[in-house]
Design an enzyme around this catalytic site. Structure first.
Site, PDB file in Angstrom:
ATOM      1  N   SER A 137      71.731 100.674  42.181  1.00 35.61           N
ATOM      2  CA  SER A 137      71.599  99.696  41.089  1.00 35.61           C
ATOM      3  C   SER A 137      71.012  98.428  41.688  1.00 35.61           C
ATOM      4  CB  SER A 137      72.985  99.390  40.504  1.00 35.61           C
ATOM      5  OG  SER A 137      72.932  98.250  39.678  1.00 35.61           O
ATOM      6  N   TYR A 150      82.234  97.281  42.233  1.00 31.40           N
ATOM      7  CA  TYR A 150      81.049  98.025  41.781  1.00 31.40           C
ATOM      8  C   TYR A 150      79.799  97.587  42.559  1.00 31.40           C
ATOM      9  CZ  TYR A 150      77.243  99.794  38.933  1.00 31.40           C
ATOM     10  OH  TYR A 150      76.080 100.428  38.530  1.00 31.40           O
TER      11      TYR A 150
HETATM   12  N1  LIG Z   1      73.637 101.558  32.653  1.00 29.74           N
HETATM   13  C1  LIG Z   1      73.382 100.580  33.515  1.00 29.74           C
HETATM   14  O1  LIG Z   1      73.259  99.395  33.140  1.00 29.74           O
HETATM   15  C2  LIG Z   1      73.174 100.918  34.975  1.00 29.74           C
HETATM   16  C3  LIG Z   1      72.491  99.976  35.768  1.00 29.74           C
HETATM   17  C4  LIG Z   1      72.291 100.253  37.111  1.00 29.74           C
HETATM   18  C5  LIG Z   1      72.745 101.432  37.645  1.00 29.74           C
HETATM   19  N2  LIG Z   1      73.413 102.341  36.859  1.00 29.74           N
HETATM   20  C6  LIG Z   1      73.900 103.555  37.506  1.00 29.74           C
HETATM   21  O2  LIG Z   1      73.301 104.673  36.887  1.00 29.74           O
HETATM   22  C7  LIG Z   1      74.154 105.807  37.020  1.00 29.74           C
HETATM   23  C8  LIG Z   1      74.297 106.478  35.673  1.00 29.74           C
HETATM   24  O3  LIG Z   1      74.948 105.558  34.806  1.00 29.74           O
HETATM   25  P1  LIG Z   1      74.714 105.524  33.233  1.00 29.74           P
HETATM   26  O4  LIG Z   1      74.292 104.161  32.901  1.00 29.74           O
HETATM   27  O5  LIG Z   1      73.890 106.666  32.781  1.00 29.74           O
HETATM   28  O6  LIG Z   1      76.240 105.662  32.770  1.00 29.74           O
HETATM   29  P2  LIG Z   1      76.939 106.564  31.651  1.00 29.74           P
HETATM   30  O7  LIG Z   1      76.146 106.571  30.408  1.00 29.74           O
HETATM   31  O8  LIG Z   1      78.345 106.048  31.623  1.00 29.74           O
HETATM   32  O9  LIG Z   1      76.905 108.022  32.281  1.00 29.74           O
HETATM   33  C9  LIG Z   1      77.649 108.321  33.411  1.00 29.74           C
HETATM   34  C10 LIG Z   1      77.626 109.802  33.652  1.00 29.74           C
HETATM   35  O10 LIG Z   1      78.489 110.093  34.769  1.00 29.74           O
HETATM   36  C11 LIG Z   1      79.514 110.995  34.348  1.00 29.74           C
HETATM   37  N3  LIG Z   1      80.737 110.660  35.057  1.00 29.74           N
HETATM   38  C12 LIG Z   1      81.456 109.523  34.968  1.00 29.74           C
HETATM   39  N4  LIG Z   1      82.550 109.597  35.734  1.00 29.74           N
HETATM   40  C13 LIG Z   1      82.510 110.819  36.330  1.00 29.74           C
HETATM   41  C14 LIG Z   1      83.374 111.495  37.234  1.00 29.74           C
HETATM   42  N5  LIG Z   1      84.493 110.928  37.678  1.00 29.74           N
HETATM   43  N6  LIG Z   1      83.039 112.742  37.637  1.00 29.74           N
HETATM   44  C15 LIG Z   1      81.913 113.331  37.169  1.00 29.74           C
HETATM   45  N7  LIG Z   1      81.064 112.742  36.324  1.00 29.74           N
HETATM   46  C16 LIG Z   1      81.369 111.498  35.907  1.00 29.74           C
HETATM   47  C17 LIG Z   1      79.614 110.784  32.839  1.00 29.74           C
HETATM   48  O11 LIG Z   1      80.085 111.922  32.168  1.00 29.74           O
HETATM   49  P3  LIG Z   1      81.627 112.175  31.798  1.00 29.74           P
HETATM   50  O12 LIG Z   1      82.140 110.925  31.154  1.00 29.74           O
HETATM   51  O13 LIG Z   1      81.547 113.366  30.923  1.00 29.74           O
HETATM   52  O14 LIG Z   1      82.291 112.474  33.106  1.00 29.74           O
HETATM   53  C18 LIG Z   1      78.150 110.592  32.473  1.00 29.74           C
HETATM   54  O15 LIG Z   1      77.496 111.828  32.400  1.00 29.74           O
HETATM   55  C19 LIG Z   1      75.463 105.277  37.624  1.00 29.74           C
HETATM   56  O16 LIG Z   1      75.502 105.546  38.998  1.00 29.74           O
HETATM   57  C20 LIG Z   1      75.398 103.784  37.373  1.00 29.74           C
HETATM   58  O17 LIG Z   1      76.140 103.056  38.327  1.00 29.74           O
HETATM   59  C21 LIG Z   1      73.621 102.099  35.538  1.00 29.74           C
END
Ligand SMILES: NC(=O)c1ccc[n+]([C@@H]2O[C@H](COP(=O)([O-])OP(=O)(O)OC[C@H]3O[C@@H](n4cnc5c(N)ncnc54)[C@H](OP(=O)(O)O)[C@@H]3O)[C@@H](O)[C@H]2O)c1
Length: 258
Positions: A137, A150
């Site tokens: 991130s 985080y």
């Molecule tokens: N959205 C942002 O603003 C942002 C910005 C920078 C970086 N990121 C990074 O991008 C990545 C994806 O995030 P996202 O934004 O797509 O978030 P998201 O919409 O919350 O999706 C997260 C995914 O991870 C799964 N997950 C969560 N906890 C888990 C666990 N304990 N074991 C297995 N799977 C798990 C969730 O599915 P389940 O709930 O079904 O487990 C979901 O498929 C992350 O690493 C996040 O830190 C996000």
């Protein structure tokens, strides 16, 4: 036809990445906790004529990465591309944060990512082919008051990924560290920072746009890739400004918007 393992593929950026790989006819192994959502994604993506295998696993549990690896070994399924995307954040002062969230973020964002890389990398190196993408991130470029753990986990992901990318540079395997900025997914609601200045004022990118940037960076074998020009500029600026100022601005952005 190569096989791609994506963690956190039931929603958000991971789901959008899975769609891109499915369209390009890669077989998929999808991991997340929600079995029902994974089943829906699998049904949707199988229409591209690929095989989709799903694992409903909590990767924050210590035994999960090895369980997944052993299961795939038993079924003779090789992983050509590993995408460590699953991750979560928690908003709030560290002193008040629940222990399960302090340790849970480290378990998922750091431990599971590191262990999966350690399990799947040797076969790739031996075969002199393979790709890994670790989703970090832009949070990883500076300290993050109000999301201290985080931000620190994402700094780890950047450092770890760049180091191992260097180690394997002559093996035919690439390690890409992909850094999205704020993105419209379920992330902010789970983190509790959807009312922050970051999401309310600065603005977030769409998950499909971010996934496309990640997909391209991975396929080009880039070492470090930041999604979006604005995010790239912000990440660069943190390198030259005084640390205290960077930390203060980081806090301001995380605070609730008026
Ligand atoms: N959205 C942002 O603003 C942002 C910005 C920078 C970086 N990121 C990074 O991008 C990545 C994806 O995030 P996202 O934004 O797509 O978030 P998201 O919409 O919350 O999706 C997260 C995914 O991870 C799964 N997950 C969560 N906890 C888990 C666990 N304990 N074991 C297995 N799977 C798990 C969730 O599915 P389940 O709930 O079904 O487990 C979901 O498929 C992350 O690493 C996040 O830190 C996000």
């Amino acid at each position: 036809m190569s096989t791609v393992l994506i963690t956190g593929a039931s929603g958000g950026i991971g789901y959008e990445l899975a769609k891109l790989f499915a369209r390009d006819h890669h077989n998929l192994i999808l991991v997340a906790r929600s079995a029902d959502k994974l089943a829906q994604v699998a049904t949707e993506l199988q229409t591209h004529g690929i095989t989709v295998k799903t694992f409903a696993l909590d990767l924050a549990q210590p035994q999960s990465p090895k369980f997944l690896f052993d299961q795939l070994q038993r079924e003779n399924m090789a992983v050509d591309i590993l995408i460590n995307n699953a991750g979560y954040g928690c908003f709030g002062e560290f002193v008040q944060m629940r222990e399960e969230d302090v340790l849970g973020q480290i378990a998922l964002n750091i431990t599971a990512l590191t262990e999966l890389t350690h399990l799947f990398l040797p076969r790739m190196v031996k075969g002199r082919s393979g790709r890994i993408m670790n989703v970090a991130s832009t949070a990883g470029f500076q300290p993050g008051p109000l999301m201290a753990v985080y931000y620190a986990t994402k700094a780890y992901v950047i450092s770890f990924s760049e180091a191992i990318a260097n180690e394997v540079r002559k093996t035919g395997v690439t390690v890409t560290c992909f850094c999205p900025g704020a993105t419209h997914t379920g992330f902010a609601a789970r983190a509790g920072n959807n009312m922050s200045r970051l999401f309310k004022k600065v603005g977030a990118m769409s998950a499909d746009r971010v996934a496309l940037d990640g997909y391209r960076a991975l396929m080009e074998g880039k070492g470090l890739a930041i999604s979006g020009v604005q995010n790239w500029l912000v990440a660069q600026s943190t390198r030259f400004a005084p640390r205290k100022m960077v930390t203060a601005i980081s806090r301001w952005i995380s605070e609730k918007a008026e």
